[in-house]
Scaffold this motif. Structure first.
Motif, PDB file in Angstrom:
ATOM      1  N   ILE A  12       0.840  -1.202   0.000  1.00  0.00           N
ATOM      2  CA  ILE A  12       0.000   0.000   0.000  1.00  0.00           C
ATOM      3  C   ILE A  12       0.869   1.243   0.000  1.00  0.00           C
ATOM      4  O   ILE A  12       0.606   2.207  -0.726  1.00  0.00           O
ATOM      5  N   LEU A  13       1.926   1.241   0.780  1.00  0.00           N
ATOM      6  CA  LEU A  13       2.832   2.384   0.824  1.00  0.00           C
ATOM      7  C   LEU A  13       3.457   2.655  -0.537  1.00  0.00           C
ATOM      8  O   LEU A  13       3.522   3.800  -0.984  1.00  0.00           O
ATOM      9  N   LEU A  14       3.880   1.607  -1.217  1.00  0.00           N
ATOM     10  CA  LEU A  14       4.466   1.781  -2.541  1.00  0.00           C
ATOM     11  C   LEU A  14       3.427   2.253  -3.558  1.00  0.00           C
ATOM     12  O   LEU A  14       3.777   2.886  -4.553  1.00  0.00           O
ATOM     13  N   SER A  15       2.174   1.965  -3.322  1.00  0.00           N
ATOM     14  CA  SER A  15       1.108   2.364  -4.239  1.00  0.00           C
ATOM     15  C   SER A  15       0.640   3.799  -4.014  1.00  0.00           C
ATOM     16  O   SER A  15      -0.043   4.366  -4.867  1.00  0.00           O
ATOM     17  N   LEU A  16       0.993   4.381  -2.879  1.00  0.00           N
ATOM     18  CA  LEU A  16       0.535   5.745  -2.579  1.00  0.00           C
ATOM     19  C   LEU A  16       1.013   6.762  -3.616  1.00  0.00           C
ATOM     20  O   LEU A  16       0.266   7.662  -3.990  1.00  0.00           O
ATOM     21  N   ASP A  17       2.241   6.635  -4.064  1.00  0.00           N
ATOM     22  CA  ASP A  17       2.750   7.558  -5.085  1.00  0.00           C
ATOM     23  C   ASP A  17       1.890   7.514  -6.335  1.00  0.00           C
ATOM     24  O   ASP A  17       1.507   8.539  -6.881  1.00  0.00           O
ATOM     25  N   GLY A  18       1.612   6.309  -6.790  1.00  0.00           N
ATOM     26  CA  GLY A  18       0.783   6.151  -7.976  1.00  0.00           C
ATOM     27  C   GLY A  18      -0.599   6.734  -7.775  1.00  0.00           C
ATOM     28  O   GLY A  18      -1.142   7.398  -8.666  1.00  0.00           O
ATOM     29  N   PHE A  19      -1.157   6.506  -6.596  1.00  0.00           N
ATOM     30  CA  PHE A  19      -2.480   7.049  -6.301  1.00  0.00           C
ATOM     31  C   PHE A  19      -2.472   8.573  -6.343  1.00  0.00           C
ATOM     32  O   PHE A  19      -3.332   9.199  -6.961  1.00  0.00           O
ATOM     33  N   VAL A  20      -1.486   9.175  -5.673  1.00  0.00           N
ATOM     34  CA  VAL A  20      -1.412  10.634  -5.605  1.00  0.00           C
ATOM     35  C   VAL A  20      -1.198  11.233  -6.988  1.00  0.00           C
ATOM     36  O   VAL A  20      -1.845  12.211  -7.374  1.00  0.00           O
ATOM     37  N   LEU A  75      15.202   4.302   2.953  1.00  0.00           N
ATOM     38  CA  LEU A  75      13.831   4.777   3.110  1.00  0.00           C
ATOM     39  C   LEU A  75      13.784   6.270   3.428  1.00  0.00           C
ATOM     40  O   LEU A  75      12.932   6.999   2.902  1.00  0.00           O
ATOM     41  N   ILE A  76      14.698   6.740   4.263  1.00  0.00           N
ATOM     42  CA  ILE A  76      14.761   8.178   4.565  1.00  0.00           C
ATOM     43  C   ILE A  76      15.106   8.954   3.296  1.00  0.00           C
ATOM     44  O   ILE A  76      14.504   9.989   3.001  1.00  0.00           O
ATOM     45  N   GLY A  77      16.073   8.449   2.526  1.00  0.00           N
ATOM     46  CA  GLY A  77      16.429   9.098   1.267  1.00  0.00           C
ATOM     47  C   GLY A  77      15.259   9.174   0.304  1.00  0.00           C
ATOM     48  O   GLY A  77      15.036  10.193  -0.349  1.00  0.00           O
ATOM     49  N   ILE A  78      14.498   8.090   0.218  1.00  0.00           N
ATOM     50  CA  ILE A  78      13.315   8.084  -0.640  1.00  0.00           C
ATOM     51  C   ILE A  78      12.331   9.153  -0.177  1.00  0.00           C
ATOM     52  O   ILE A  78      11.786   9.913  -0.977  1.00  0.00           O
ATOM     53  N   GLY A  79      12.092   9.198   1.127  1.00  0.00           N
ATOM     54  CA  GLY A  79      11.149  10.167   1.668  1.00  0.00           C
ATOM     55  C   GLY A  79      11.574  11.598   1.419  1.00  0.00           C
ATOM     56  O   GLY A  79      10.769  12.444   1.013  1.00  0.00           O
ATOM     57  N   VAL A  80      12.846  11.893   1.636  1.00  0.00           N
ATOM     58  CA  VAL A  80      13.359  13.250   1.393  1.00  0.00           C
ATOM     59  C   VAL A  80      13.238  13.602  -0.082  1.00  0.00           C
ATOM     60  O   VAL A  80      12.800  14.698  -0.440  1.00  0.00           O
ATOM     61  N   ALA A 108      14.350   1.414  -4.819  1.00  0.00           N
ATOM     62  CA  ALA A 108      15.091   1.434  -3.555  1.00  0.00           C
ATOM     63  C   ALA A 108      14.430   0.529  -2.517  1.00  0.00           C
ATOM     64  O   ALA A 108      15.106  -0.230  -1.819  1.00  0.00           O
ATOM     65  N   TYR A 109      13.109   0.589  -2.443  1.00  0.00           N
ATOM     66  CA  TYR A 109      12.434  -0.271  -1.469  1.00  0.00           C
ATOM     67  C   TYR A 109      12.583  -1.745  -1.852  1.00  0.00           C
ATOM     68  O   TYR A 109      12.734  -2.592  -0.983  1.00  0.00           O
ATOM     69  N   GLY A 110      12.541  -2.037  -3.147  1.00  0.00           N
ATOM     70  CA  GLY A 110      12.713  -3.414  -3.597  1.00  0.00           C
ATOM     71  C   GLY A 110      14.077  -3.963  -3.228  1.00  0.00           C
ATOM     72  O   GLY A 110      14.197  -5.130  -2.828  1.00  0.00           O
TER      73      GLY A 110
END
Length: 171
Positions: A12-20, A75-80, A108-110
């Motif tokens: 779900i977290l990985l899908s949030l970007d696509g949703f937004v 994960l922090i890098g992705i978020g930033v 990165a998450y993969g």
């Protein structure tokens, strides 16, 4: 017993970007063909499969605590990155870039998930969830008219990735 909960949360977290991103497309009344969304979902699955494989290879070499800290930093890098980047994805000519943007954090998450031993079937589930997130995002964007919501939704994935990264490093 509850091994599926982190798996579902990750997907779900990985899908949030696509949703937004699809939500923004819907708000701007940009029409996107269903086949384009399917191609993005399949592309996402292949990227995730590659990242998981790479992560499994790295997981054999790097010690467990090192993996946890490294994955937290990823994960922090992705978020930033998500918080500071503002690509012009709202034009239809940017669908290829849309696929790339959705997959930056997925890659990165993969890798991180592969290092922690996540199975390859994860890639299939991510692709399926991305597809539905894109479709639902477009539908919701077309029905919702409040631009203030877009501003809040756009920072949510970045903040969640940063919090997940910090939790991996601290705990």
């Amino acid at each position: 017993m509850f091994d599926w909960i982190p798996l579902l949360f990750s997907i779900i977290l990985l899908s949030l970007d696509g949703f937004v991103i699809a939500f923004i497309f819907g708000l701007k009344k940009i029409r996107v063909k269903l086949t384009a969304l399917m191609v993005i979902a399949i592309f996402t699955s292949f990227i995730m499969l590659f990242a998981l494989f790479f992560g499994h290879v790295l997981g054999e070499v790097i010690p467990t605590r090192g993996l946890t800290v490294f994955s937290g930093m990823l994960l922090i890098g992705i978020g930033v990155y998500q918080l500071i980047s503002d690509p012009p994805i709202y034009r239809p000519s940017f669908l290829f870039q849309l696929a790339i943007i959705i997959n930056i954090d997925g890659l990165a998450y993969g890798i991180q998930a592969g290092m922690n031993g996540r199975g390859y079937s994860f890639a299939i589930f991510v692709g399926i969830f991305i597809f539905f997130a894109l479709v639902l995002g477009i539908i919701q964007g077309q029905t919702l008219k409040n631009p203030l919501i877009v501003n809040h939704l756009s920072i949510l994935p970045g903040l969640i990735f940063i919090l997940l990264g910090l939790s991996k490093i601290i705990f």
